[in-house]
Scaffold this active site. Structure first.
Site, PDB file in Angstrom:
ATOM      1  N   SER A  79      13.928 -73.139 -30.027  1.00 49.01           N
ATOM      2  CA  SER A  79      13.342 -74.355 -29.454  1.00 49.01           C
ATOM      3  C   SER A  79      14.409 -75.434 -29.328  1.00 49.01           C
ATOM      4  CB  SER A  79      12.210 -74.854 -30.344  1.00 49.01           C
ATOM      5  OG  SER A  79      11.167 -73.909 -30.361  1.00 49.01           O
ATOM      6  N   CYS A 138      16.629 -78.650 -29.336  1.00 46.50           N
ATOM      7  CA  CYS A 138      16.731 -79.743 -30.293  1.00 46.50           C
ATOM      8  C   CYS A 138      18.003 -80.508 -29.957  1.00 46.50           C
ATOM      9  CB  CYS A 138      16.762 -79.193 -31.720  1.00 46.50           C
ATOM     10  SG  CYS A 138      17.033 -80.473 -32.966  1.00 46.50           S
ATOM     11  N   ARG A 187       9.151 -79.569 -31.932  1.00 45.84           N
ATOM     12  CA  ARG A 187       8.031 -78.615 -31.968  1.00 45.84           C
ATOM     13  C   ARG A 187       7.004 -78.929 -30.879  1.00 45.84           C
ATOM     14  NH1 ARG A 187       8.614 -79.548 -37.472  1.00 45.84           N
ATOM     15  NH2 ARG A 187       6.752 -80.866 -37.449  1.00 45.84           N
ATOM     16  N   ASP A 242       2.377 -78.369 -34.575  1.00 44.56           N
ATOM     17  CA  ASP A 242       3.240 -77.504 -33.768  1.00 44.56           C
ATOM     18  C   ASP A 242       2.522 -77.235 -32.452  1.00 44.56           C
ATOM     19  OD1 ASP A 242       4.832 -75.519 -32.653  1.00 44.56           O
ATOM     20  OD2 ASP A 242       5.171 -74.504 -34.565  1.00 44.56           O
ATOM     21  N   ARG A 298       4.061 -75.937 -29.639  1.00 47.21           N
ATOM     22  CA  ARG A 298       4.923 -75.149 -28.756  1.00 47.21           C
ATOM     23  C   ARG A 298       4.151 -74.019 -28.075  1.00 47.21           C
ATOM     24  NH1 ARG A 298       9.682 -73.868 -32.903  1.00 47.21           N
ATOM     25  NH2 ARG A 298       7.860 -73.744 -34.268  1.00 47.21           N
TER      26      ARG A 298
HETATM   27 ZN   LIG Z   1      16.295 -79.572 -34.890  1.00 48.58          ZN
END
Ligand SMILES: [Zn+2]
Length: 271
Positions: free
Chosen positions: A121, A123, A165, A197, A199
């Site tokens: 994911s 970041c 997330r 979360d 996602r």
């Molecule tokens: Zn991170």
């Protein structure tokens, strides 16, 4: 800016097999046909050789860019309208509406046997800035290293819309301030009225099916929910492989919160 803006370039890429479309089950479909109503298809551009160098090591990687066809269509329609109005300055706005995911392939997918896969994911603070509040940056580098060193090869699917997330970078910044006032990473989401979360792994599932078919694979993650989400989308041949890295004073509390929430690793992994 976008190759699809010029229809002749798009046609050329389709002819070369470098712009394809897959359906939700990862099967290749006609990139020129209009998808049926409600169909979820993904346009994929690649392979694009990327010479990567991280921490003094070189990696040979093929990059694929993947975007949902519906989002691409909206952007294309807007691009046509802007072009008619000569609104060049607004073209950058188009990119905002598209979550373009990436696949970094190491090795030949046709020859893979039980490859290593990381669904990572995005970041910004961890992957790009190198922030020690989380362990995303080290997890990404370690995934590159582990896949490169593994005889089976594999791939990283980089989910661009998964910041914080799934809550986005702005809200993530707010959760950091809440965390500094004493909340943990999940409490901070709830304080903002956001899910723990949010996602969506459905595009990752489609891309796994396109590159792997039904082959078994190993998923680098500490998060059993990620495996459950993929299984719920029909991905059954997956074995979880623990992926704890980058533990330090600045993120130990964050990792403990993740473990309390359900991530699986032991005391020895974060001590
Ligand atoms: Zn991170």
């Amino acid at each position: 800016m976008f190759t699809y803006i010029d229809p002749s370039v798009r046609e050329r890429l389709i002819d070369q097999g470098k712009l394809i479309r897959i359906d939700e089950f990862g099967a290749v479909t006609d990139p020129r046909a209009a998808p049926g109503p409600g169909a979820r298809t993904i346009s994929v551009l690649g392979p694009i050789p990327l010479p990567l160098e991280r921490h003094g090591r070189h990696y040979t990687v093929d990059w694929y860019a993947a975007v949902r066809h519906t989002e691409l269509n909206k952007a294309t329609e807007l691009a046509d309208a802007l072009r008619r109005r000569e609104g060049q300055g607004s073209f950058a706005l188009l990119a905002d509406s598209m979550a373009v995911n990436s696949v970094l392939v190491m090795g030949d997918p046709g020859k893979w046997k039980d490859p290593l896969v990381r669904v990572h994911s995005s970041c910004l603070t961890g992957d790009v800035f190198g922030s020690g509040r989380c362990e995303c940056g080290p997890q990404f580098i370690a995934a590159l290293e582990r896949i490169d060193a593994d005889p089976a090869g594999g791939m990283i699917i980089y989910m661009s819309g998964h910041e914080g997330r799934g809550i986005g970078l702005w809200a993530k910044a707010a959760t950091y301030l809440l965390q500094d006032a004493g909340e943990n990473t999940y409490q901070a989401n709830r304080t903002l009225g956001l899910p723990d979360d949010s996602r969506d792994f459905s595009d990752a599932a489609s891309l796994i099916r396109y590159f792997l078919g039904d082959k078994p694979f190993r998923l680098l993650t500490n998060n059993p929910k990620k495996v459950d989400d993929l299984r719920a989308m029909g991905i059954s041949n997956v074995t979880r492989v623990k992926h704890v890295c980058g533990v330090g004073e600045t993120n130990r509390g964050y990792l403990e919160a993740k473990r309390d929430w359900g991530h699986e690793f032991g005391d020895e992994d974060i001590s």
